[in-house]
Design a protein around this motif. Sequence first.
Motif: not given
Length: 275
Positions: A258-260, A244-247, A252-256, A198-201
């Motif tokens: 999660p850390a686990i 976690a945050k970019v997904h 557009k959904d803060r619940n998707v 993700m971060v590279a992308n």
Amino acid sequence: GCRLAPSDRLRRLIFPLEKNLIDRELVYWGALHGFIEMVEGGVTTAVDMYYFEDEVARAAKQIGLRGVLGESILNFPTPDSPEPYGGLALAKKFATAWRGDPLITPAISPHAPYTVDVEHLRLVATLSAELDLPVLIHLAEMTEEMTLLRKEHAMTPVEFLDSVGLLNRRLVAAHCIFVTDSDIALLKARDAGVAHNMVANIKSAKGVAPALKMFDEGLRVGLGTDGPMSGNTLDLIGQFGYVAKVHKLDRKDRNVMPAIKVVEMATLGGARAIH
């Protein structure tokens, strides 16, 4: 100035830099430093596609890290091969030399569907089947890769790899940014592994791979960093917050995501992706 195609960073900067600077010794020291950074982040197994993979293997053995290591194959001369596609012979040699090693799993790495022709991709598929070698490739990462394969084969990169016999349990496909729902179904049906970098992308501004969808649908998707030139770091734990945050932003959904799920993707997910 003129606007350049997104992939020109690779062709205009990275490939020429590698051609001029990369040699055996630099690969060894780079691998050694990279592996130390990985070990500090709790990584036990590294999957790498580069040049002079025997030097990468030597560094991995020295650190005590497991490595799935693939010799790069490209359609032009590389730092370790004066001939185009010379990586194929090097990969065979590397596979023979390291077969059965407790830490090193030799792999074969056709760089991407736009840097390796159909004929050589088929050769890789045959070799992989004969020697039971993992195949590492960059897939569905570039916009012109999509355009090229649509134009020349009327296929997506995933469909194209399937057509040449590479989409199977031995494959680890990096990136998979531009994959369709049917591509995802095909990757799952063929039991291929996916590396989500993700971060590279997001650094390359290419987009957010639908890794959350792949993960939720039970694909073998693990978290990766890509190389240090692409993602600036090999620190996997440092990527967790971004993932976690970019997904969340992407959906557009803060619940998707999660850390686990992030931690699972980074640990068990990585293990599943490399089978």
